[in-house]
Design a protein around this motif. Structure first.
Motif, short mmCIF file in Angstrom:
data_model
loop_
_atom_site.label_atom_id
_atom_site.label_comp_id
_atom_site.label_asym_id
_atom_site.label_seq_id
_atom_site.Cartn_x
_atom_site.Cartn_y
_atom_site.Cartn_z
N GLU A 20 41.23 46.66 33.08
CA GLU A 20 40.23 47.71 33.27
C GLU A 20 39.11 47.60 32.24
OE1 GLU A 20 40.32 49.66 35.93
OE2 GLU A 20 42.17 48.58 36.41
N GLN A 44 35.33 46.57 33.17
CA GLN A 44 34.25 47.52 32.90
C GLN A 44 33.19 46.88 32.00
OE1 GLN A 44 34.79 49.93 29.60
NE2 GLN A 44 32.57 49.89 29.76
N LYS A 45 33.65 46.11 31.01
CA LYS A 45 32.70 45.47 30.10
C LYS A 45 31.83 44.45 30.86
CE LYS A 45 32.84 42.03 26.41
NZ LYS A 45 33.76 41.22 25.62
N ARG A 96 34.80 43.08 40.53
CA ARG A 96 35.55 44.20 41.12
C ARG A 96 36.72 43.69 41.95
NH1 ARG A 96 30.56 46.57 41.98
NH2 ARG A 96 30.54 45.67 44.06
N HIS A 97 36.46 42.61 42.67
CA HIS A 97 37.53 42.03 43.50
C HIS A 97 38.65 41.52 42.60
CE1 HIS A 97 39.31 40.18 46.98
NE2 HIS A 97 39.43 39.05 46.31
N GLU A 156 30.51 41.92 42.37
CA GLU A 156 31.48 42.00 43.46
C GLU A 156 32.74 41.17 43.12
OE1 GLU A 156 29.79 40.79 47.15
OE2 GLU A 156 31.65 41.18 48.24
N ARG A 176 45.35 44.37 39.95
CA ARG A 176 46.03 45.67 39.89
C ARG A 176 47.25 45.68 40.81
NH1 ARG A 176 40.59 48.13 40.81
NH2 ARG A 176 39.80 48.69 38.77
N ALA A 186 40.73 44.35 41.37
CA ALA A 186 41.61 44.89 42.42
C ALA A 186 42.79 43.95 42.66
CB ALA A 186 40.82 45.08 43.70
#
Lengths: 839, 109
Positions: B25, B29-30, B60-61, B57, B67, B64
């Protein structure tokens, strides 16, 4: 220095609400009438004046023809709702916009300005057209920028915010007026992860009202000898009054053990007046609602099973939505799932509060950044610090990026100097203010690099609003003023990007779906695939190429919902396209699930965009009836085929399908009486029944399926052992183990999932062997006369053979690939592909 | 198949395979912040196949993917399966040694 506030709206089927988050607390906004809920009801009087909310709701029974509720269930459809007194019609979007306008005015009353940006929630299982319609309604209500957030994510966020930070898995059970959503979440290390969603777009409090009305109809038939039918348009008025009475009784029975329905209410029926006065006790209501509650709980168990869990893994359940306060719901949830979370959580306002909190993490301050602060970007939010009181000093402007809300205790603040001139900023100091007597101040320093950028990691006080002051230094150590000079970061929970709740793809001519985005993919997302046209398209003609966009979890396109269509009109083409022409199709979803699509024709370099017709297909009752009849026939055959198998699970599944088909038939009857919503419900039910019958039919063919799967695995193992890479071997081994588990548990879904992986790995390894391309060319050559363009196919075969002769493997591959695109799709496949014109 | 390497989330985020959820995370975020500010340091990331352009993108991918425990396992496998080329090639493959150091498959000297 005004702190930023964030606004969230819950646009509900029955009631709507608004909330404001100030960076620390989320507060519900009272309506002009004092309550925290605004009924999602709109009335137009004879002058054409709109009345919204509580005042409109009072007219639902007195003047139902000019008063509309529950239009949320028709969002994204082409329906127009009429208001005869004013002689006008309105779409569900226009009515939703009126409700949002009222909520926006309530927020203005509370915070002193009308919000320009906000978060609006939608059910997790909303499809693309429904989400697009909601965003449209928000814009019509005056919001300049809106983000959509799935309702269960919002409730989870609000619950996570208010709950202790104990880790574990939990469920959000959201039984609303019209929809049921369940979400499995996991909190760990301050991070909230949405593991998965499930639900039913047509299961809610309204369905409990419906079964209660059915019960009332039976009682009236017994006592008064009257027969009311949903199929009769002239009975709609009486049925509407009975539905309202049923809803009131249901609410009353959450507190009382018994109540009366109607209280002497007069129903007009075929020129007669009938008095409605029935007694109802809680036990009767609970037994009537039991199948619906059981369905909701079954969906919860399915969700848990999909993620390899069961109820024992759950720490708690958060209840959301009006019907969830029914004592029987609470009792059964506790018995079957887990303890219900926190007594202070209000099931009716949790969603809007979560939406407001989300607004902070998405940097969506209620006022646009230009009016509140100078830092930009989605993560750049916080205090709107004024530059300085020292006007003589040079102010260095910073562009900052940091999370307004985070579960990470040591996040980064990243910045860039956006101006030049004056003494050069060489370092930035970040100082965290002391929190009263609770914690002391702390500071960090970062060098500004040649790009004018800096990155500094700070430490947050847990579960608190942390305020930071920023200052610069030049090379000599002199203090410089920067803007913004102050920011704030709330330590709470971090929410991942919202996941897509239904798989989205493009239907291909062979009746299959090319998946663009799998369910669970984080939004926003963008993807491009190259397809080929099945047939030629003559420039200047009236032909049209259809690229259907579908949503659903099935490989078969006809089982998925058609949610839009990209169209390429031949009239607009710069030149004729032969069969097999390449088209780059791009689908893009924003954070709220809003879809945009484009198709680029490679040969002409023309782009066709924004041609996606985002509309939930209209449910025409004749088609629905035909479809129900056909499904009934298949179901009868299934009973014959599987009847002797008598596995408990199979007989239960068959019984469920029987009862769902009856539900669908009842919904079709109501649709014939003019209820559009019932038509939508019937269409969805029939699709689901179709898919479930498919699964059971496969069960009849299970031995063949199992043997096929083993054959595929054996072939794949052979190819991978000869031509595969080490990682492929390991992946195949995993998939093989998964396949054995699927066979042991007789799970079709799992078997298909693992088989897909096995095929992919096996195929990849197979085509690493040059001989595979040789044999593929021979196989395709045998079918070349059936290609969509036989001449082109024959030419590709000839060229492929020449390439083989010359030992030119790359050319041979190109020919084989071209032949793949020219392979014919049968007329039946085309029909099932929503008339797709692409491979 | 090379996408498993070039788009491997551990490479995209420049994190070791044994990183914790909170590291993902924080780093995500950084990087998103740095990309928003168009900082050169975030524009690309090293992989065994050479540097790759980094997009928001993609970040973010990657977040996800990591996670989700089962998908993370697959990516750990691929990040581990990416065997370094011979030393002479490694020298010429820009960014390659850094990728392995960042993802924990090589110790930095």
């Amino acid at each position: 220095m005004a702190d930023a506030v964030y606004v969230g709206f819950d646009l509900g089927t029955t009631n709507s609400s608004a909330a404001v988050f100030d960076g620390e607390r989320a507060l519900s906004v009272p309506s002009a009438f004092g309550g925290l809920l605004t009924p999602s009801v709109v009335r137009f009087n004879a002058k054409g004046t709109a009345i919204v909310g509580s005042r409109a709701r009072r007219f639902l029974d007195r003047d139902p023809d000019n008063t509309r509720g529950e239009f949320k269930r028709l969002m994204g459809t082409g329906s127009r709702l009429s208001f005869p007194a004013a002689d006008l019609t309105r779409t569900p979007v226009e009515l939703a916009a009126l409700v949002l306008e009222v909520l926006r005015a309530d927020v203005e009353q509370q915070v002193g300005f009308a919000p320009e940006q906000a978060v609006v929630t939608v059910p997790a299982l909303f499809e693309v057209p429904q989400s697009a319609a909601t965003a449209d309604a928000a814009r019509r209500a005056g919001l300049e920028r809106v983000e959509l957030l799935q309702e269960p994510v919002a409730s989870a966020l609000a619950a996570g915010w208010q709950a202790d930070s104990s880790p574990g898995a939990w469920l959000v059970y959201d039984l609303g007026g019209g929809t049921f959503d369940v979400s499995l979440l996991e909190s760990r290390e301050g991070l909230l992860r949405i593991v998965g969603h499930h639900g039913d777009n047509f299961l809610g409090g309204r369905d409990i009202d419906r079964v209660l009305v059915d019960w009332m109809l039976e009682r009236l038939a017994e006592s008064e000898g009257v027969s009311l039918s949903r199929r009769e348009p002239r009975h709609r008025g009486a049925l509407r009054l009975m539905t309202l009475a049923a809803e009131e009784a249901k609410i009353e029975l959450t507190r009382a053990e018994a109540t009366s329905i109607g209280g002497g209410l007069e129903l007009e029926l075929d020129d007669d007046l009938i008095e409605l006065d029935l007694s109802l006790d809680r036990d009767t209501l609970e037994s009537l609602a039991a199948p619906l509650i059981a369905r909701s709980l079954a969906l919860c168990h399915e969700l848990l099973a999909q993620h390899g869990r069961d109820a024992n893994d759950l720490e708690r359940v958060v209840l959301v939505g009006g019907p969830s306060v029914m004592p029987s719901v609470r009792r059964q949830v506790e018995e079957e799932l887990a303890p219900i979370a926190g007594g202070s959580l209000d099931p009716m306002t949790l969603v809007s509060q979560g939406a407001a909190i989300y607004g902070a993490s998405a940097g969506l301050a209620a006022r646009t950044p230009a009016k509140t602060m100078t830092s930009g970007g989605p993560a750049a939010s916080g205090d709107g610090a004024s530059p300085s009181t020292d006007t003589a000093a040079k102010v260095h402007r910073l562009w900052l990026q940091f999370p307004a809300v985070t579960g990470v205790s040591t996040p980064f603040i990243i910045g860039r100097v956006t101006d030049s001139g004056g003494p050069r900023l060489t370092s930035v100091e970040v100082e965290r203010e002391a929190g009263g007597t609770s914690w002391s101040a702390a500071s960090w320093k970062a060098e500004v690099d040649a790009e004018g950028a800096f990155v500094v990691q700070v430490e947050l006080q847990p579960r608190a609003l942390n305020r930071f002051r920023l200052a610069g230094r030049d090379a000599s150590g002199r203090r410089l003023v920067v803007h913004p000079g102050a920011i704030r970061i709330m330590h709470g929970v971090s929410l991942q990007d919202p996941p897509l709740s239904r798989t989205l793809g493009v239907a291909l001519a062979n009746g299959r779906v090319q998946t663009y985005f799998e369910r669970g993919v984080p939004l926003p997302a963008r993807r491009t695939f190259t397809h080929r046209t099945v047939e030629g398209l003559g420039a200047g003609t009236e032909d049209r190429l259809e690229i259907p966009i579908v949503q659903g979890e099935f490989e078969r396109a006809d089982l998925c919902r058609l949610v839009g269509s990209l169209q390429i009109d031949a009239g607009a083409l710069a030149q004729t396209l032969p069969a097999g022409s390449e088209i780059d199709v791009t689908l893009e979803l924003d954070r709220g699930g809003h879809l945009s699509a484009s198709a680029r024709v490679q040969r002409t370099d023309q782009v066709f965009e924004q041609v996606a017709h985002l509309l939930v297909p209209r449910a025409d009752t004749e088609t629905l009836t035909r479809s129900a009849t056909a499904l009934n026939q298949r179901l009868l055959e299934l009973h014959t085929l599987l009847g002797s198998a008598v596995e408990t699970a199979v007989s239960t599944a068959l019984a469920t399908l029987d009862s769902r088909l009856i539900d669908a038939q009842l919904a079709i009857e109501a649709a014939q009486g003019g209820d559009d919503d019932a038509g939508q419900r019937a269409a969805r039910l029939l699709l689901e029944i179709d898919a479930e019958i498919d699964t059971l039919e496969e069960l009849g063919a299970w031995p063949e399926l199992e043997s096929d799967a083993r054959l595929w695995l054996a072939s794949a193992l052979g190819f991978v052992s000869l031509h595969g890479q080490e990682s492929e071997k390991q992946l195949l081994e995993n998939a093989g183990r998964g396949l054995e588990r699927a066979i042991a548990s007789r799970s079709h879904a799992l078997l298909r999932q693992h088989l897909k992986v096995i095929r992919r790995i096996g195929t990849a390894a197979r085509f690493r062997n040059p001989a595979a391309w040789d044999s593929e060319l021979d196989r395709l050559a045998a079918d070349a006369d059936r290609a969509t363009d036989p001449r082109a196919a024959q030419a590709a075969v000839t060229a492929g053979r020449a390439a083989r002769q010359a030992g030119d493997l790359e050319r041979l591959k190109r020919c084989v690939r071209e032949l793949w695109t020219l392979l014919p799709a049968t007329a039946e496949q085309r029909l099932l592909s929503h008339s797709s014109g692409i491979h | 198949m090379t996408r498993w390497i070039t788009e491997n989330p551990f490479f995209v985020l420049e994190l070791p395979v044994d990183c914790r959820a909170v590291d993902i995370e924080r780093q995500g975020q950084k990087l998103l912040g740095m990309l928003e500010l168009e900082l050169a340091a975030a524009a690309s990331y090293p992989t065994p196949c050479g540097p790759q352009p980094r997009t928001d993108e993609g970040v973010r991918h990657a977040m996800a993917e990591l996670r989700e425990p089962r998908r993370r396992l697959v990516h750990e496998l691929w990040a581990g399966a990416a065997v370094p080329p011979p030393e002479s090639e490694a020298d010429s493959a820009s960014g390659w040694p850094e990728a392995f150091t960042a993802t924990g498959w090589l110790r930095s000297s």
